[in-house]
Write a protein that holds these residues in place. Sequence first.
Motif, PDB file in Angstrom:
ATOM      1  N   ASP A   1     -49.388 -40.497   9.112  1.00  7.41           N
ATOM      2  CA  ASP A   1     -50.732 -41.017   9.399  1.00  7.41           C
ATOM      3  C   ASP A   1     -51.425 -41.563   8.154  1.00  7.41           C
ATOM      4  O   ASP A   1     -52.608 -41.876   8.187  1.00  7.41           O
ATOM      5  CB  ASP A   1     -51.593 -39.934  10.067  1.00  7.41           C
ATOM      6  N   ARG A   2     -50.635 -41.713   7.066  1.00  8.99           N
ATOM      7  CA  ARG A   2     -51.246 -42.261   5.850  1.00  8.99           C
ATOM      8  C   ARG A   2     -51.008 -43.762   5.749  1.00  8.99           C
ATOM      9  O   ARG A   2     -49.921 -44.241   6.060  1.00  8.99           O
ATOM     10  CB  ARG A   2     -50.648 -41.579   4.616  1.00  8.99           C
ATOM     11  N   VAL A   3     -52.015 -44.499   5.286  1.00  6.74           N
ATOM     12  CA  VAL A   3     -51.901 -45.943   5.112  1.00  6.74           C
ATOM     13  C   VAL A   3     -51.903 -46.242   3.624  1.00  6.74           C
ATOM     14  O   VAL A   3     -52.847 -45.886   2.910  1.00  6.74           O
ATOM     15  CB  VAL A   3     -53.084 -46.662   5.795  1.00  6.74           C
ATOM     16  N   PHE A   4     -50.835 -46.869   3.146  1.00  9.56           N
ATOM     17  CA  PHE A   4     -50.749 -47.243   1.728  1.00  9.56           C
ATOM     18  C   PHE A   4     -50.982 -48.745   1.592  1.00  9.56           C
ATOM     19  O   PHE A   4     -50.176 -49.557   2.034  1.00  9.56           O
ATOM     20  CB  PHE A   4     -49.365 -46.907   1.151  1.00  9.56           C
ATOM     21  N   GLY A   5     -52.072 -49.098   0.952  1.00  9.16           N
ATOM     22  CA  GLY A   5     -52.342 -50.504   0.641  1.00  9.16           C
ATOM     23  C   GLY A   5     -51.826 -50.816  -0.752  1.00  9.16           C
ATOM     24  O   GLY A   5     -50.841 -50.231  -1.220  1.00  9.16           O
ATOM     25  N   LYS A   6     -52.518 -51.722  -1.446  1.00 15.34           N
ATOM     26  CA  LYS A   6     -52.105 -52.090  -2.815  1.00 15.34           C
ATOM     27  C   LYS A   6     -52.598 -51.011  -3.778  1.00 15.34           C
ATOM     28  O   LYS A   6     -53.789 -50.700  -3.782  1.00 15.34           O
ATOM     29  CB  LYS A   6     -52.704 -53.451  -3.169  1.00 15.34           C
ATOM     30  N   PRO A   7     -51.717 -50.443  -4.587  1.00 20.68           N
ATOM     31  CA  PRO A   7     -52.163 -49.382  -5.502  1.00 20.68           C
ATOM     32  C   PRO A   7     -53.112 -49.930  -6.558  1.00 20.68           C
ATOM     33  O   PRO A   7     -52.933 -51.049  -7.049  1.00 20.68           O
ATOM     34  CB  PRO A   7     -50.855 -48.897  -6.141  1.00 20.68           C
ATOM     35  N   ALA A   8     -54.111 -49.107  -6.904  1.00 20.29           N
ATOM     36  CA  ALA A   8     -55.108 -49.542  -7.885  1.00 20.29           C
ATOM     37  C   ALA A   8     -54.543 -49.523  -9.295  1.00 20.29           C
ATOM     38  O   ALA A   8     -54.941 -50.313 -10.153  1.00 20.29           O
ATOM     39  CB  ALA A   8     -56.331 -48.632  -7.801  1.00 20.29           C
ATOM     40  N   ASP A   9     -53.601 -48.593  -9.554  1.00 17.17           N
ATOM     41  CA  ASP A   9     -53.057 -48.468 -10.917  1.00 17.17           C
ATOM     42  C   ASP A   9     -51.669 -47.827 -10.846  1.00 17.17           C
ATOM     43  O   ASP A   9     -51.190 -47.465  -9.761  1.00 17.17           O
ATOM     44  CB  ASP A   9     -53.999 -47.629 -11.794  1.00 17.17           C
ATOM     45  N   ALA A  10     -51.039 -47.667 -12.005  1.00 17.45           N
ATOM     46  CA  ALA A  10     -49.667 -47.161 -12.041  1.00 17.45           C
ATOM     47  C   ALA A  10     -49.587 -45.725 -11.523  1.00 17.45           C
ATOM     48  O   ALA A  10     -48.592 -45.340 -10.895  1.00 17.45           O
ATOM     49  CB  ALA A  10     -49.119 -47.244 -13.466  1.00 17.45           C
ATOM     50  N   GLY A  11     -50.633 -44.937 -11.749  1.00 20.16           N
ATOM     51  CA  GLY A  11     -50.635 -43.555 -11.264  1.00 20.16           C
ATOM     52  C   GLY A  11     -50.591 -43.506  -9.740  1.00 20.16           C
ATOM     53  O   GLY A  11     -49.835 -42.735  -9.144  1.00 20.16           O
ATOM     54  N   GLU A  12     -51.397 -44.350  -9.135  1.00 22.17           N
ATOM     55  CA  GLU A  12     -51.413 -44.393  -7.668  1.00 22.17           C
ATOM     56  C   GLU A  12     -50.087 -44.948  -7.145  1.00 22.17           C
ATOM     57  O   GLU A  12     -49.557 -44.485  -6.127  1.00 22.17           O
ATOM     58  CB  GLU A  12     -52.585 -45.254  -7.190  1.00 22.17           C
ATOM     59  N   ALA A  13     -49.539 -45.932  -7.854  1.00 21.31           N
ATOM     60  CA  ALA A  13     -48.245 -46.501  -7.451  1.00 21.31           C
ATOM     61  C   ALA A  13     -47.159 -45.421  -7.500  1.00 21.31           C
ATOM     62  O   ALA A  13     -46.347 -45.292  -6.577  1.00 21.31           O
ATOM     63  CB  ALA A  13     -47.875 -47.677  -8.364  1.00 21.31           C
ATOM     64  N   ALA A  14     -47.154 -44.605  -8.557  1.00 19.78           N
ATOM     65  CA  ALA A  14     -46.154 -43.543  -8.681  1.00 19.78           C
ATOM     66  C   ALA A  14     -46.291 -42.550  -7.536  1.00 19.78           C
ATOM     67  O   ALA A  14     -45.291 -42.114  -6.940  1.00 19.78           O
ATOM     68  CB  ALA A  14     -46.310 -42.832 -10.029  1.00 19.78           C
ATOM     69  N   ALA A  15     -47.522 -42.205  -7.182  1.00 15.78           N
ATOM     70  CA  ALA A  15     -47.737 -41.248  -6.089  1.00 15.78           C
ATOM     71  C   ALA A  15     -47.226 -41.818  -4.768  1.00 15.78           C
ATOM     72  O   ALA A  15     -46.621 -41.103  -3.964  1.00 15.78           O
ATOM     73  CB  ALA A  15     -49.227 -40.906  -5.991  1.00 15.78           C
TER      74      ALA A  15
ATOM     75  N   ILE B   1     -38.436 -44.140 -10.622  1.00 14.77           N
ATOM     76  CA  ILE B   1     -39.840 -44.521 -10.445  1.00 14.77           C
ATOM     77  C   ILE B   1     -40.413 -45.071 -11.752  1.00 14.77           C
ATOM     78  O   ILE B   1     -41.058 -46.123 -11.766  1.00 14.77           O
ATOM     79  CB  ILE B   1     -40.658 -43.314  -9.911  1.00 14.77           C
ATOM     80  N   ALA B   2     -40.109 -44.400 -12.858  1.00 10.14           N
ATOM     81  CA  ALA B   2     -40.625 -44.865 -14.155  1.00 10.14           C
ATOM     82  C   ALA B   2     -40.088 -46.260 -14.475  1.00 10.14           C
ATOM     83  O   ALA B   2     -40.828 -47.136 -14.948  1.00 10.14           O
ATOM     84  CB  ALA B   2     -40.229 -43.878 -15.255  1.00 10.14           C
ATOM     85  N   ARG B   3     -38.810 -46.475 -14.198  1.00 11.05           N
ATOM     86  CA  ARG B   3     -38.212 -47.784 -14.481  1.00 11.05           C
ATOM     87  C   ARG B   3     -38.873 -48.847 -13.610  1.00 11.05           C
ATOM     88  O   ARG B   3     -39.195 -49.939 -14.070  1.00 11.05           O
ATOM     89  CB  ARG B   3     -36.701 -47.723 -14.208  1.00 11.05           C
ATOM     90  N   TYR B   4     -39.093 -48.512 -12.351  1.00 11.61           N
ATOM     91  CA  TYR B   4     -39.687 -49.503 -11.458  1.00 11.61           C
ATOM     92  C   TYR B   4     -41.130 -49.812 -11.858  1.00 11.61           C
ATOM     93  O   TYR B   4     -41.550 -50.977 -11.846  1.00 11.61           O
ATOM     94  CB  TYR B   4     -39.628 -49.022 -10.001  1.00 11.61           C
ATOM     95  N   LEU B   5     -41.861 -48.791 -12.238  1.00 13.52           N
ATOM     96  CA  LEU B   5     -43.248 -49.035 -12.669  1.00 13.52           C
ATOM     97  C   LEU B   5     -43.261 -49.949 -13.888  1.00 13.52           C
ATOM     98  O   LEU B   5     -44.115 -50.822 -14.024  1.00 13.52           O
ATOM     99  CB  LEU B   5     -43.955 -47.715 -12.975  1.00 13.52           C
ATOM    100  N   GLY B   6     -42.287 -49.769 -14.766  1.00  9.11           N
ATOM    101  CA  GLY B   6     -42.184 -50.598 -15.970  1.00  9.11           C
ATOM    102  C   GLY B   6     -41.942 -52.070 -15.663  1.00  9.11           C
ATOM    103  O   GLY B   6     -42.288 -52.939 -16.455  1.00  9.11           O
ATOM    104  N   SER B   7     -41.379 -52.343 -14.483  1.00 14.19           N
ATOM    105  CA  SER B   7     -41.099 -53.749 -14.118  1.00 14.19           C
ATOM    106  C   SER B   7     -42.390 -54.493 -13.770  1.00 14.19           C
ATOM    107  O   SER B   7     -42.419 -55.725 -13.790  1.00 14.19           O
ATOM    108  CB  SER B   7     -40.167 -53.807 -12.902  1.00 14.19           C
ATOM    109  N   GLY B   8     -43.428 -53.750 -13.387  1.00 12.04           N
ATOM    110  CA  GLY B   8     -44.696 -54.386 -12.990  1.00 12.04           C
ATOM    111  C   GLY B   8     -44.652 -54.997 -11.590  1.00 12.04           C
ATOM    112  O   GLY B   8     -45.672 -55.475 -11.097  1.00 12.04           O
ATOM    113  N   GLU B   9     -43.482 -54.954 -10.940  1.00  8.40           N
ATOM    114  CA  GLU B   9     -43.357 -55.636  -9.637  1.00  8.40           C
ATOM    115  C   GLU B   9     -44.180 -54.958  -8.539  1.00  8.40           C
ATOM    116  O   GLU B   9     -44.391 -55.543  -7.481  1.00  8.40           O
ATOM    117  CB  GLU B   9     -41.878 -55.701  -9.205  1.00  8.40           C
ATOM    118  N   TRP B  10     -44.617 -53.740  -8.778  1.00  7.75           N
ATOM    119  CA  TRP B  10     -45.391 -52.991  -7.782  1.00  7.75           C
ATOM    120  C   TRP B  10     -46.817 -53.525  -7.647  1.00  7.75           C
ATOM    121  O   TRP B  10     -47.488 -53.296  -6.634  1.00  7.75           O
ATOM    122  CB  TRP B  10     -45.456 -51.505  -8.187  1.00  7.75           C
TER     123      TRP B  10
END
Length: 190
Positions: A77-91, A134-143
């Motif tokens: 029941d959770r809706v994930f939109g565009k993450p505000a920052d890398a911390g939210e993206a990781a979560a 996850i760390a590698r993907y966050l580093g790509s910036g593609e999120w």
Amino acid sequence: MLHLASRSPRRAELLSRLGLDFGLLDLDVPEQQAPGEPAFDYVRRVAREKAGAGLLKVLGAPGAVVLGADTEVILEDRVFGKPADAGEAAAMLRALSGRTHEVLTAVALVGAGREAQAASLTRVTLDALSEADIARYLGSGEWQGKAGAYAIQGRFEMHVARLDGSYSGVMGLPLRDTAGLLRQFGLLPA
Ligand SMILES: Cc1cn([C@H]2C[C@H](O)[C@@H](COP(=O)(O)OP(=O)(O)OP(=O)(O)O)O2)c(=O)[nH]c1=O
């Protein structure tokens, strides 16, 4: 004349694959789920608001038709939109890891006194993601700027175990449903 009410380069690229000429409208429509609003209603509402806001910009033009779309990632029941920052993206990525979620994209086509909508639902199953993945993907910036903090059209596809539905829908514009709407408006041959 068809207009795409979107800042997303992916949507413009996908729409151009249908072989139509269209203009681009730059809009900033707030995306905020109302308390208790079901995900399906929310995505459809935002797509309609984007198209409606676009139509206001081109109302003077005879025969103007505007297309708007919205994509959200749904996990239970959770809706994930565009993450505000890398911390939210990781979560988000930790929550999606090793599980099946849904990508919901709504498309709205509006003209003076006319409106049609479609919605596309795709089930996506991800492999388990390690903290290093996850760390590698966050580093790509593609999120950045992607619902659910991933872009299937980039390196993230290496983690996709299964996809059941529309690949273009996951990217932000389901081409089969969009073509159906354009046919209803006579913008594509029946
Ligand atoms: C899940 C997923 C989403 N996305 C993108 C599609 C959408 O652009 C974005 C979700 O945000 P949206 O709010 O749907 O769209 P947007 O803000 O990018 O563009 P606009 O409102 O101006 O039309 O996430 C991908 O590109 N790949 C993916 O795999």
